[in-house]
Motif scaffolding. Structure first.
Motif, short mmCIF file in Angstrom:
data_model
loop_
_atom_site.label_atom_id
_atom_site.label_comp_id
_atom_site.label_asym_id
_atom_site.label_seq_id
_atom_site.Cartn_x
_atom_site.Cartn_y
_atom_site.Cartn_z
N LYS A 263 1.04 -1.21 -0.01
CA LYS A 263 0.05 0.02 0.07
C LYS A 263 0.75 1.45 -0.08
CE LYS A 263 -3.66 2.41 1.01
NZ LYS A 263 -4.44 2.85 0.22
N ARG A 264 0.70 2.38 -0.78
CA ARG A 264 1.40 3.88 -0.71
C ARG A 264 0.71 4.39 -0.14
NH1 ARG A 264 -0.87 8.21 -4.63
NH2 ARG A 264 -3.00 7.67 -2.66
N ILE A 265 1.74 4.97 0.73
CA ILE A 265 1.80 6.04 2.45
C ILE A 265 1.77 7.07 1.66
CG2 ILE A 265 1.41 3.83 3.56
CD1 ILE A 265 4.55 4.66 4.04
N GLY A 266 1.32 7.99 2.12
CA GLY A 266 1.72 9.45 1.67
C GLY A 266 1.26 10.04 0.70
N GLN A 267 1.08 10.54 0.47
CA GLN A 267 0.94 12.00 -0.79
C GLN A 267 0.47 12.93 -0.90
OE1 GLN A 267 -1.84 13.61 -2.05
NE2 GLN A 267 -3.51 13.27 -0.43
N ARG A 268 0.56 14.57 -2.52
CA ARG A 268 1.06 15.69 -1.85
C ARG A 268 0.10 16.03 -3.16
NH1 ARG A 268 2.42 14.00 2.22
NH2 ARG A 268 4.22 14.60 3.93
N LYS A 269 -1.19 15.28 -3.43
CA LYS A 269 -1.77 16.25 -4.52
C LYS A 269 -3.37 16.93 -4.32
CE LYS A 269 -0.51 11.96 -7.50
NZ LYS A 269 -1.51 10.67 -8.11
N GLY A 270 -3.59 16.28 -3.31
CA GLY A 270 -4.64 17.14 -2.97
C GLY A 270 -5.16 16.64 -1.64
N MET A 271 -6.54 17.12 -0.93
CA MET A 271 -7.02 16.56 0.19
C MET A 271 -7.77 15.25 0.37
SD MET A 271 -8.49 19.71 1.83
CE MET A 271 -9.66 18.95 3.34
N SER A 272 -6.85 14.08 1.25
CA SER A 272 -8.01 12.48 0.35
C SER A 272 -9.36 12.76 1.45
CB SER A 272 -6.88 11.87 1.39
OG SER A 272 -6.75 11.35 3.79
N LYS A 273 -10.00 11.73 1.23
CA LYS A 273 -11.17 11.41 2.18
C LYS A 273 -11.46 11.56 3.31
CE LYS A 273 -13.67 9.30 -1.61
NZ LYS A 273 -12.60 8.76 -2.84
N GLY A 274 -9.84 10.46 3.53
CA GLY A 274 -10.26 11.70 5.46
C GLY A 274 -9.71 12.92 6.19
N ASP A 275 -8.71 13.29 5.26
CA ASP A 275 -8.28 14.38 5.69
C ASP A 275 -9.24 15.15 5.46
OD1 ASP A 275 -5.97 13.94 5.48
OD2 ASP A 275 -5.52 14.40 3.31
N CYS A 276 -10.51 15.61 4.42
CA CYS A 276 -11.46 16.23 4.23
C CYS A 276 -12.32 16.57 5.51
CB CYS A 276 -12.52 15.94 3.05
SG CYS A 276 -13.42 16.87 2.58
#
Length: 304
Positions: A263-276
């Motif tokens: 599983k990939r961890i972390g990204q800097r594209k945009g807010m995830s569902k969880g972040d939101c």
């Protein structure tokens, strides 16, 4: 292309009109942001980072790389600041006045504006241009020292810096896309890193043997007492470390997912569902029954 040019022109005109109304505060090139506890051994020296590894969230050398905080906040850090303990750290009326530095070029200004527009659309938190009168506001600025991407955590009062290093010959730094700007703005709203959760060891493995010794404290997790979370662990969070943060050697992971299948961890594209969801929850956006469904749907459909 034409639409992009019109957006840039509108932004520049808006900035010019804003600066004409009031004088911006002086922002020095060198800033001395706070660190928790005064143990000299904790002072992260980015000179210890290998020359072949650079990440603009690591470069500032602050707590966990990019968070400016004092002892008081450190004692209660978790997924989000405890408003019951620190109500003064909450942005009043869910409103965050901001100023974007005139030192950024047009394309970087647009990237920052896109980050702001994303948070404004996906949550009930509203970033608004500073009117020259509000006491508390964000100064989004390209600080030269410490360089990189960093922010205070929560509202600290007065003119509060969010440092976003613009692109240079080394790479895009904090403004290749709006993702890193969103990451730092979420810190400014009071959100900590996802891998700091008390329950993180159920989901990720920390490879201490690969971490630069001086930076092992950046992988500390929260105490159960200071942790509250209403949503499941989020590998896709924009607030999650990437696999190689603070690694002794490029290619050696410091954190990996325990889920099967790599599983990939972390990204800097945009807010995830969880972040939101977590940001809306943190700012009580779901308390209004009429708005709850709206923001839940936005999070589900717009989250990365």
């Amino acid at each position: 292309m034409r639409d992009s040019c019109l957006v840039i022109l509108a932004l520049l005109c808006s900035l010019h009109a804003t600066f004409a109304r009031f004088i911006l505060p002086y922002v020095p090139e060198n800033v001395d942001p706070p660190l928790p506890y005064q143990d000299p051994a904790f002072q992260n020296d980015v000179d210890d980072v290998p020359d072949d590894y650079f990440d603009p969230e690591v470069a500032p050398g602050l707590f966990q790389g990019d968070m400016a905080m004092n002892d008081e906040i450190y004692n209660y850090w978790r997924v989000g600041i405890r408003w019951d303990t620190f109500p003064e750290k909450l942005w009043k009326n869910r409103t965050v006045p901001y100023v974007i530095s005139p030192l950024y070029d047009a394309s970087d200004t647009v990237t920052i504006y896109q980050a702001i527009r994303t948070i404004n659309f996906m949550t009930c938190v509203k970033f608004v241009p500073w009117n020259g009168k509000s006491k508390d506001y964000l100064l989004i600025w390209p600080i030269k020292y410490p360089r990189g991407c960093w922010s205070f955590v929560g509202r600290f009062g007065g003119a509060q810096i969010v440092s976003l290093e613009p692109p240079n010959q080394r790479g895009p730094n904090c403004l290749g896309t709006e993702g890193r700007a969103i990451h730092e703005l979420m810190h400014a709203l009071g959100v900590f890193h996802e891998q700091s959760r008390w329950d993180r060891d159920k989901f990720v493995k920390i490879h201490e043997e690969n971490i630069i010794p001086k930076f092992k404290s950046n992988f500390d997790k929260q105490s159960l007492e200071n942790t509250t979370y209403s949503f499941e662990y989020d590998y896709d969070s924009i607030m999650h470390y990437g696999a190689g943060f603070f690694s002794k050697e490029k290619g050696k992971p410091t954190i990996t997912a325990k889920m099967p299948g790599g599983k990939r961890i972390g990204q800097r594209k945009g807010m995830s569902k969880g972040d939101c969801l977590k940001l809306n929850d943190l700012y009580s956006c779901f308390d209004n029954p009429k708005k709850r469904r709206k923001y839940y749907n936005v999070c589900q459909y717009m989250g990365v």
